[in-house]
Design a protein around this motif. Sequence first.
Motif, mmCIF file in Angstrom:
data_model
loop_
_atom_site.group_PDB
_atom_site.id
_atom_site.type_symbol
_atom_site.label_atom_id
_atom_site.label_comp_id
_atom_site.label_asym_id
_atom_site.label_seq_id
_atom_site.Cartn_x
_atom_site.Cartn_y
_atom_site.Cartn_z
ATOM 1 N N ASP A 103 0.831 -1.208 0.000
ATOM 2 C CA ASP A 103 0.000 0.000 0.000
ATOM 3 C C ASP A 103 0.869 1.263 0.000
ATOM 4 O OD1 ASP A 103 -2.266 -1.571 0.019
ATOM 5 O OD2 ASP A 103 -2.639 -1.339 2.181
ATOM 6 N N ALA A 104 1.955 1.224 0.763
ATOM 7 C CA ALA A 104 2.859 2.376 0.831
ATOM 8 C C ALA A 104 3.541 2.605 -0.516
ATOM 9 C CB ALA A 104 3.898 2.176 1.931
ATOM 10 N N VAL A 105 3.928 1.545 -1.198
ATOM 11 C CA VAL A 105 4.553 1.670 -2.517
ATOM 12 C C VAL A 105 3.552 2.260 -3.513
ATOM 13 C CG1 VAL A 105 5.470 0.346 -4.481
ATOM 14 C CG2 VAL A 105 6.293 -0.130 -2.168
ATOM 15 N N ALA A 106 2.308 1.789 -3.462
ATOM 16 C CA ALA A 106 1.280 2.312 -4.369
ATOM 17 C C ALA A 106 1.047 3.806 -4.109
ATOM 18 C CB ALA A 106 -0.019 1.528 -4.209
ATOM 19 N N ALA A 107 0.956 4.202 -2.851
ATOM 20 C CA ALA A 107 0.756 5.619 -2.512
ATOM 21 C C ALA A 107 1.950 6.449 -2.984
ATOM 22 C CB ALA A 107 0.558 5.774 -1.003
ATOM 23 N N MET A 108 3.144 5.906 -2.823
ATOM 24 C CA MET A 108 4.349 6.615 -3.274
ATOM 25 C C MET A 108 4.328 6.792 -4.792
ATOM 26 S SD MET A 108 8.338 5.503 -2.682
ATOM 27 C CE MET A 108 8.213 4.101 -3.805
ATOM 28 N N ASN A 109 3.912 5.764 -5.518
ATOM 29 C CA ASN A 109 3.835 5.855 -6.985
ATOM 30 C C ASN A 109 2.806 6.897 -7.426
ATOM 31 O OD1 ASN A 109 5.822 3.916 -7.309
ATOM 32 N ND2 ASN A 109 4.362 2.237 -7.519
ATOM 33 N N ARG A 110 1.666 6.952 -6.732
ATOM 34 C CA ARG A 110 0.642 7.958 -7.059
ATOM 35 C C ARG A 110 1.167 9.375 -6.815
ATOM 36 N NH1 ARG A 110 -2.707 4.072 -4.622
ATOM 37 N NH2 ARG A 110 -2.668 5.214 -2.654
#
Length: 192
Positions: A103-110
Motif C-alpha cells: 500500500d505504501a509503494v502504491a501511494a508513493m507511486n501515485r
Amino acid sequence: MASKDVGTLRTRLSWEDEGSSKSLEGFKRDLKGLRSEMNAAKSGGKDYANSLKGLREQSDILSRTLKTQQERVKELKKRYEESKRVKSADAKQTKNLAAEYNDAVAAMNRTEQQLGRVTDKINEQINPWKRLETVMGEAGNKMQDYGRSMTDFGKSYSMKVTAPIVAGGVAVFKAASDYESAFAGINSCPLY
C-alpha cells in the motif's frame, strides 16, 4: 526536528531528525500533516491552484510527501524482511507488513505521478512556446466554433430566405409559361 512553515500551518517531518527513532506512526503523522498542508494550498481556489505560485507550492509539498513516503517504504521493507527472517513469511505479522508495504509503494507511486503532472504544468507556464501553443490552440478552437455557427446560420438563412425566392421564381416562370401557352394558339389561328 526539521520543519516547514506555510502560513500558520507547520508540518514537522520526524524522520529527518537524526536522533529520533523511525516509527511508522511518525510517518503516518507526517503524511497526515502534509495532506493537510496540500488541502490548505488547494483551498485558495482553482485560479490560485493553477497559478505558477500555487503549482510551485504544490510541487514543494508533493516533493516532501514523496521523500517521506520513500523513507516509510524503506522502513516497512526493513521491518518486513526482519519479520520474514524471524517469524517466517506465513506469519500474520509478516503478511500484515507485506500488505502495508504494498500500500505504501502504491501511494508513493501515485504521489510521484502527481508530482510529475504538477511539474509538467509548471513547465507549461514557464515555457513561452507552450503558452503560445495553448493560446493559439484556444483561438483556433474559437474560430472553428465561429465558423460552424456561421455555417449553421447560412443553412438556416438559405431555408428561410432563398427557398421562398426560388419558389417565387418558379411561380413566375410557370405563370409566364402558362401565358405563352395560352397565346401560342392565338398566333396560329387566322382571324379573317
